[in-house]
Design a protein around this motif. Structure first.
Motif, PDB file in Angstrom:
ATOM      1  N   GLU A 121      38.139  43.711  41.874  1.00 17.28           N
ATOM      2  CA  GLU A 121      37.242  42.619  41.496  1.00 17.28           C
ATOM      3  C   GLU A 121      37.721  41.956  40.208  1.00 17.28           C
ATOM      4  O   GLU A 121      37.718  40.728  40.080  1.00 17.28           O
ATOM      5  N   SER A 122      38.135  42.766  39.245  1.00 16.56           N
ATOM      6  CA  SER A 122      38.620  42.240  37.965  1.00 16.56           C
ATOM      7  C   SER A 122      39.896  41.430  38.160  1.00 16.56           C
ATOM      8  O   SER A 122      40.053  40.340  37.589  1.00 16.56           O
ATOM      9  N   PHE A 173      39.676  47.158  32.054  1.00 17.41           N
ATOM     10  CA  PHE A 173      38.789  46.210  32.731  1.00 17.41           C
ATOM     11  C   PHE A 173      37.345  46.703  32.839  1.00 17.41           C
ATOM     12  O   PHE A 173      36.439  45.903  33.034  1.00 17.41           O
ATOM     13  N   HIS A 221      45.004  46.430  30.273  1.00 17.47           N
ATOM     14  CA  HIS A 221      43.666  45.838  30.376  1.00 17.47           C
ATOM     15  C   HIS A 221      42.661  46.902  30.795  1.00 17.47           C
ATOM     16  O   HIS A 221      42.670  47.370  31.937  1.00 17.47           O
ATOM     17  N   ASN A 264      41.016  39.882  40.873  1.00 19.19           N
ATOM     18  CA  ASN A 264      40.723  38.630  41.571  1.00 19.19           C
ATOM     19  C   ASN A 264      40.039  37.629  40.649  1.00 19.19           C
ATOM     20  O   ASN A 264      40.336  36.427  40.679  1.00 19.19           O
ATOM     21  N   ARG A 265      39.129  38.130  39.829  1.00 23.03           N
ATOM     22  CA  ARG A 265      38.331  37.245  38.961  1.00 23.03           C
ATOM     23  C   ARG A 265      39.131  36.728  37.768  1.00 23.03           C
ATOM     24  O   ARG A 265      39.058  35.549  37.417  1.00 23.03           O
ATOM     25  N   GLU A 266      39.920  37.606  37.150  1.00 26.78           N
ATOM     26  CA  GLU A 266      40.575  37.265  35.895  1.00 26.78           C
ATOM     27  C   GLU A 266      42.051  36.903  36.029  1.00 26.78           C
ATOM     28  O   GLU A 266      42.607  36.244  35.141  1.00 26.78           O
ATOM     29  N   HIS A 267      42.689  37.338  37.109  1.00 26.68           N
ATOM     30  CA  HIS A 267      44.139  37.150  37.227  1.00 26.68           C
ATOM     31  C   HIS A 267      44.520  36.678  38.625  1.00 26.68           C
ATOM     32  O   HIS A 267      45.505  37.149  39.210  1.00 26.68           O
TER      33      HIS A 267
END
Length: 284
Positions: A32-33, A252, A250, A35-38
């Motif tokens: 999820e991180s 996350f 990271h 996809n959302r951030e990178h």
């Protein structure tokens, strides 16, 4: 070019806990991180130990989670994986002519070589003559920069038990790399469950935390123990650009309080930090 380095997910089946944490949930949070951030990452590479016991249920759970990634993914095996079960779950995964889970991919910043260091029946790694020949051929075919990815480190990291189960064919491996050392931009590995950065034989390297459990820092000879902890998981965000290789770790799922370091003028930063909204401290 940006890409993501994940490692040591140690997923088990039926959404169960391992050492008190839920590896499948931690993997889902990582995805999820990412996809959302990178979402602009060129690819994600997972450097082995996808599962903890190498069973079909675990690979099924891993497959469900990793399938949500919105960019290409390269899957590698580690000592906790079982190659037949892995290849059954991922029939299109890379394989060389000898059946090892390794391959080469050309990227805009150089050739990426993904190496299979798994040894059947051992937690230590190895790189047999057939794999050494494959690596030598791939390096000879390329004239540009190279990035190496593997599960086991080919050198001691200073942590007792983990040094006993590093890649044991390290001298032969180093000899194959030596004529090409100036072209090798970076070595990425897992296995150690610790953030480790440094230089080996003139080659920079990085290792990320695992997603489920971590290894304590214990710089002592092997005394039969391997102390661990449940520190927050992390993945690597790699920026490969114009001769530079930048690796960010990271965290996350960090549960420590977050705040803006740029307190407004005239506001006491101590008071400002303590009044900022803090994250949910529930177990991940």
């Amino acid at each position: 070019m940006k890409f993501i380095h994940l490692t040591d997910t140690h997923v088990i089946g039926e959404d169960r806990r391992l050492y008190g944490a839920n590896p499948a949930r931690r993997l889902r949070l990582a995805i999820e991180s990412i996809n959302r951030e990178h979402g602009d990452a060129a690819f994600v590479v997972v450097t082995g130990d996808l599962t903890h016991w190498g069973d079909a249920q675990a690979y099924e759970a891993f497959s469900r989670a990793i399938g949500d990634l919105q960019m290409p993914v390269v899957l590698m095996v580690g000592n906790h994986d079982v190659t037949p079960a892995f290849t059954s779950a991922f029939p299109s995964a890379m394989r060389d002519e000898n059946g090892f889970v390794q391959g080469a991919r050309q990227s805009e910043e150089g050739l990426c070589l993904f190496l299979d260091t798994r040894v059947e029946g051992s937690h230590a790694g190895g790189y047999c003559p057939a794999r050494l020949d494959w690596l030598a051929a791939r390096l000879s075919e390329s004239e540009g920069p190279v990035m190496l990815f593997m599960h086991h480190p080919p050198f001691e990291i200073g942590c007792g038990h983990m040094d006993d189960i590093r890649m044991l064919d390290h001298e032969a491996f180093r000899a194959v790399l030596e004529p090409h050392r100036a072209r090798i931009r970076h070595l990425f590995f897992g296995h150690a469950h610790r953030p480790i950065f440094g230089n080996w034989q003139g080659i920079s390297f990085s290792c990320m935390r695992g997603l489920n459990h971590q290894l304590d820092l214990f710089l002592i000879p092997d005394d039969g123990t391997a102390p661990g902890n449940l520190a927050e998981p992390a993945y690597g965000v790699v920026l490969a650009q114009k001769g530079n290789m930048i690796v960010h770790m990271h965290e996350f799922a960090l549960r420590a309080p977050r705040f803006d370091l740029m307190a407004p003028p005239g506001v006491d930063p101590v008071i400002y930090a303590t009044t900022m909204q803090h994250p949910d401290f529930t177990e991940i």
